[in-house]
Scaffold this motif. Structure first.
Motif, PDB file in Angstrom:
ATOM      1  N   ASN A   1       0.799  -1.223   0.000  1.00  0.00           N
ATOM      2  CA  ASN A   1       0.000   0.000   0.000  1.00  0.00           C
ATOM      3  C   ASN A   1       0.835   1.278   0.000  1.00  0.00           C
ATOM      4  N   VAL A   2       2.157   1.146   0.114  1.00  0.00           N
ATOM      5  CA  VAL A   2       3.038   2.317   0.096  1.00  0.00           C
ATOM      6  C   VAL A   2       3.654   2.415  -1.296  1.00  0.00           C
ATOM      7  N   PRO A   3       3.305   3.427  -2.062  1.00  0.00           N
ATOM      8  CA  PRO A   3       3.815   3.542  -3.435  1.00  0.00           C
ATOM      9  C   PRO A   3       5.344   3.558  -3.490  1.00  0.00           C
ATOM     10  N   GLY A   4       5.889   2.733  -4.364  1.00  0.00           N
ATOM     11  CA  GLY A   4       7.336   2.695  -4.573  1.00  0.00           C
ATOM     12  C   GLY A   4       8.126   2.013  -3.466  1.00  0.00           C
ATOM     13  N   PHE A   5       7.430   1.463  -2.481  1.00  0.00           N
ATOM     14  CA  PHE A   5       8.137   0.909  -1.326  1.00  0.00           C
ATOM     15  C   PHE A   5       8.867  -0.384  -1.665  1.00  0.00           C
ATOM     16  N   ALA A   6       8.337  -1.181  -2.572  1.00  0.00           N
ATOM     17  CA  ALA A   6       8.997  -2.435  -2.945  1.00  0.00           C
ATOM     18  C   ALA A   6      10.399  -2.163  -3.496  1.00  0.00           C
ATOM     19  N   ALA A   7      10.547  -1.156  -4.328  1.00  0.00           N
ATOM     20  CA  ALA A   7      11.869  -0.807  -4.872  1.00  0.00           C
ATOM     21  C   ALA A   7      12.786  -0.310  -3.767  1.00  0.00           C
ATOM     22  N   ARG A   8      12.229   0.453  -2.832  1.00  0.00           N
ATOM     23  CA  ARG A   8      13.030   0.938  -1.707  1.00  0.00           C
ATOM     24  C   ARG A   8      13.503  -0.229  -0.844  1.00  0.00           C
ATOM     25  N   LEU A   9      12.652  -1.238  -0.661  1.00  0.00           N
ATOM     26  CA  LEU A   9      13.050  -2.419   0.114  1.00  0.00           C
ATOM     27  C   LEU A   9      14.181  -3.165  -0.577  1.00  0.00           C
ATOM     28  N   ALA A  10      14.092  -3.310  -1.882  1.00  0.00           N
ATOM     29  CA  ALA A  10      15.148  -4.000  -2.628  1.00  0.00           C
ATOM     30  C   ALA A  10      16.476  -3.258  -2.480  1.00  0.00           C
ATOM     31  N   GLU A  11      16.453  -1.947  -2.582  1.00  0.00           N
ATOM     32  CA  GLU A  11      17.676  -1.154  -2.410  1.00  0.00           C
ATOM     33  C   GLU A  11      18.185  -1.244  -0.976  1.00  0.00           C
TER      34      GLU A  11
END
Length: 189
Positions: free
Chosen positions: A155-165
């Protein structure tokens, strides 16, 4: 409209920067800007680790009647990983731990709860794997995790990419800490 949004973002960032400038972030571990950044990250890691441990304990307690710490819960899931038995050496390597007596205590606790079983004998021939109950508990944990945690992350936009980084950064940082620990141990008085 985009110009107003950009202006609002810059104003908020300036206000945030001003508030940060008023905070005194320097102390015996943080005298330079690089030290402040490293120390702030370390505190964030400590808080995240403790929050993660509480999450693991509470999620596990929601699916079974076992009081386990976060690291014990992690050990249970790592034993289940790839559905193949793990030796104590495997577990230590996968968890980046060297506190073998504590790990053995956790294994006895998981075995006593009926979630894990020990197989083999001798020092080199012992492995651990989840029982049928352990498989059911870890499946139920995964289901609850998806519903409570993964859904919230989604539900947090763009959070998946931030988690990967963040994962890449933490893995790199783990290696830096390991090397620094070796250097400290090597040059200890």
């Amino acid at each position: 409209m985009t110009g107003k949004n950009d202006m609002a973002k810059k104003t908020l960032q300036t206000q945030s920067d001003d508030a940060d400038a008023r905070l005194d972030l320097r102390w015996h571990l943080a005298a330079s800007a690089a030290e402040v950044d490293a120390t702030e990250l370390e505190f964030a890691l400590m808080r995240a680790f403790e929050g993660f441990g509480r999450w693991q304990s509470e999620c596990l307690a929601s699916v079974c009647d076992v009081a386990a710490t976060g690291p014990e819960n992690a050990m249970l899931h790592i034993i289940r990983m790839n559905d193949r038995p793990k030796s104590l050496k495997d577990l230590a390597r996968l968890m980046n731990r060297d506190d073998v007596p504590n790990m053995q205590y956790s294994l006895r606790k998981l075995i006593g709860a009926g979630l894990v079983e020990r197989q083999g004998s001798g020092r080199a021939g012992v492995t651990y794997e989840v029982t049928d109950l352990g498989r059911q508990v870890t499946d139920d944990y995964g289901t609850l995790r998806r519903r409570l945690l993964i859904e919230a992350i989604g539900n947090v936009p763009g959070f998946a990419a931030r988690l990967a980084e963040a994962a890449r950064t933490l893995n790199l940082l783990s290696g830096i800490y390991e090397e620094a620990a070796r250097a400290a141990a090597t040059h200890r008085h």
